[in-house]
Design a protein around this motif. Structure first.
Motif, short mmCIF file in Angstrom:
data_model
loop_
_atom_site.label_atom_id
_atom_site.label_comp_id
_atom_site.label_asym_id
_atom_site.label_seq_id
_atom_site.Cartn_x
_atom_site.Cartn_y
_atom_site.Cartn_z
N ALA A 131 16.00 0.27 -2.68
CA ALA A 131 14.90 0.32 -1.30
C ALA A 131 13.89 -0.77 -1.25
CB ALA A 131 14.46 1.62 -1.36
N PHE A 132 13.40 -1.14 -3.07
CA PHE A 132 12.70 -1.98 -2.66
C PHE A 132 12.91 -3.34 -2.89
CE2 PHE A 132 10.33 1.45 -3.90
CZ PHE A 132 9.26 1.72 -3.08
N GLY A 166 7.77 0.45 4.80
CA GLY A 166 8.63 0.79 5.55
C GLY A 166 9.94 0.88 4.69
N ALA A 167 10.12 0.16 3.44
CA ALA A 167 11.43 0.78 2.51
C ALA A 167 10.36 2.14 2.09
CB ALA A 167 11.36 -0.43 1.61
N TYR A 168 9.08 2.48 1.37
CA TYR A 168 9.03 3.86 1.25
C TYR A 168 9.90 4.99 1.65
CZ TYR A 168 6.02 6.97 -0.60
OH TYR A 168 5.25 8.50 -1.09
N GLU A 169 8.89 4.63 2.98
CA GLU A 169 9.03 5.81 3.99
C GLU A 169 10.73 6.13 4.45
OE1 GLU A 169 7.29 4.39 7.04
OE2 GLU A 169 5.11 4.85 6.46
N ILE A 229 0.39 0.84 -0.12
CA ILE A 229 1.98 1.52 0.58
C ILE A 229 1.06 2.74 1.06
CG2 ILE A 229 3.89 2.69 1.25
CD1 ILE A 229 4.66 0.12 -1.26
N ALA A 230 0.46 4.09 0.43
CA ALA A 230 0.59 4.81 0.72
C ALA A 230 -0.47 5.93 0.44
CB ALA A 230 2.22 6.17 0.01
N ALA A 248 6.25 -4.30 4.67
CA ALA A 248 7.94 -3.81 4.56
C ALA A 248 8.54 -3.77 3.49
CB ALA A 248 8.25 -5.72 3.58
N LEU A 249 7.16 -2.96 2.18
CA LEU A 249 7.44 -2.60 1.13
C LEU A 249 7.12 -0.77 1.19
CD1 LEU A 249 5.61 -3.96 -1.91
CD2 LEU A 249 7.89 -3.70 -1.47
#
Length: 368
Positions: free
Chosen positions: A364-365, A329-332, A287-288, A326-327
């Motif tokens: 969120a996830f 986006g949820a994290y951000e 993700i990051a 999608a993850l």
């Protein structure tokens, strides 16, 4: 320093400090004992008195060489301590804690005891232990070369020990942990997790050591922490992943209790812990990348524990595997949530803050 720079031990966990720890009460009993020096040396060599290594890499109960790599007096200090005993002078006492198997763990006095073992064995830091920084009558002497009267003086010298006992076998380690912190406030400062490793060694600490070598985790955290902060974060994730419902501040006592509970980790639980950490850190890296868990340049401990628990919870749902984009986006989105930012920015060890951020991260996830 740009946002991609990784600095060893740069972790934002200072916001956890609260004033509630000043209200702490010690639930311990104490008694005094005077040990002759030769008796202390024999007990150390037998393993009846254990000098902790503060290092999960060392699995032996008494590994002098490994211990000295991080905590050792100068040769001058060692010589002067031995000289004081030879002169019949009083020396500071030591603090020991009685374990359930009746062995005694050294809380304070490690350097003094290791110096004694080194002098009696004749080796200090892989070199012959010959007295140098002492009065002329002792210069050039080893233990084996002492005159009979000098040997008897040091053998019979008494060192006072304060022995600490828990009030019951079922009692947790929080009182001893806090006492350890106070006793080691001077000289080389021990980190919270170094103390924890000393008090609760075992299979869980060995597992954390192994997980700490995960390449994705190493890229996110950076260089290995000399003070075991990377180990502590892994323990923190596991504790909040599996025991969040029983969380009570302060965080350090919660982690110590978890470490004590799972010190004799069984294979099945160990496999579950491994799967959970490896899966979550893998997703976080996808993700990051290196910027995972960072609101600024520093890795934020509260972001780490909540996001990791959220990702692990999502993985528990099984197939289909979550979509990485999608993850992401949820994290951000999570990092833009005002409630979440508040929960990871102030008093982050408070029960309501821990529950708030973990709940938000799981939610969120969950739908991704």
């Amino acid at each position: 320093m740009n946002e991609h720079t990784v600095v060893s031990d740069e972790i934002d966990d200072s916001v956890e400090l609260t004033d509630e720890e000043s209200q702490y009460k010690f639930d311990l009993t104490f008694y005094g004992a005077d040990y002759p020096v030769d008796g202390l040396v024999k007990r150390l060599k037998r393993g009846d008195i254990v000098v902790p290594s503060f290092d999960p890499v060392n699995e032996g109960a008494f590994d002098v060489e490994a211990f000295q790599r991080k905590f050792v007096w100068s040769k001058l200090q060692c010589d002067r301590f031995i000289e004081s005993l030879l002169l019949g002078l009083p020396v500071p006492g030591i603090f020991l804690v009685q374990q359930s198997n009746k062995t005694l763990l050294v809380l304070d006095g490690q350097q003094r005891l290791l110096t004694l073992v080194a002098f009696y064995s004749g080796i200090l830091n892989k070199k012959e232990f010959v007295l140098e920084h002492v009065q002329d009558q002792f210069k050039g002497h080893k233990y084996d070369g002492l005159k009979d009267d000098e040997r008897r003086i040091i053998d019979d010298s008494l060192i006072h020990a304060t022995v600490i006992k828990k009030t019951s076998e079922e009692q947790d380690l929080s009182s001893i942990y806090s006492l350890f912190e106070r006793l080691n406030s001077g000289g080389t400062q021990l980190s919270p997790h170094e103390i924890r490793v000393a008090l609760a060694p075992g299979q869980l600490m060995n597992l954390v050591r192994d997980l700490n070598a995960d390449l994705r985790w190493r890229e996110i955290f950076g260089p290995v922490s000399k003070k075991l902060k990377d180990h502590e974060l892994i323990l923190r994730f596991l504790a909040l992943r599996y025991e969040a419902g029983g969380y009570k501040s302060p965080m350090k006592d919660f982690l110590t209790s978890f470490a004590q509970k799972y010190s004799a980790l069984d294979q099945k639980t160990g496999e579950d812990f491994t799967k959970s950490f490896v899966g979550a850190i893998g997703l976080a890296h996808e993700i990051a990348g290196k910027k995972a868990f960072k609101l600024t340049n520093a890795l934020n401990a509260a972001v780490f524990d909540s996001v990791m628990v959220g990702l692990a919870s999502r993985l528990d749902k099984g197939d289909p595997l979550p979509d990485v984009e999608a993850l992401k986006g949820a994290y951000e989105t999570l990092l833009q949530d005002a409630k979440y930012i508040a929960s990871v920015s102030k008093a982050t060890a408070r029960e309501d803050q821990v529950a708030e951020r973990i709940g938000l991260a799981v939610a969120a996830f969950d739908g991704v």
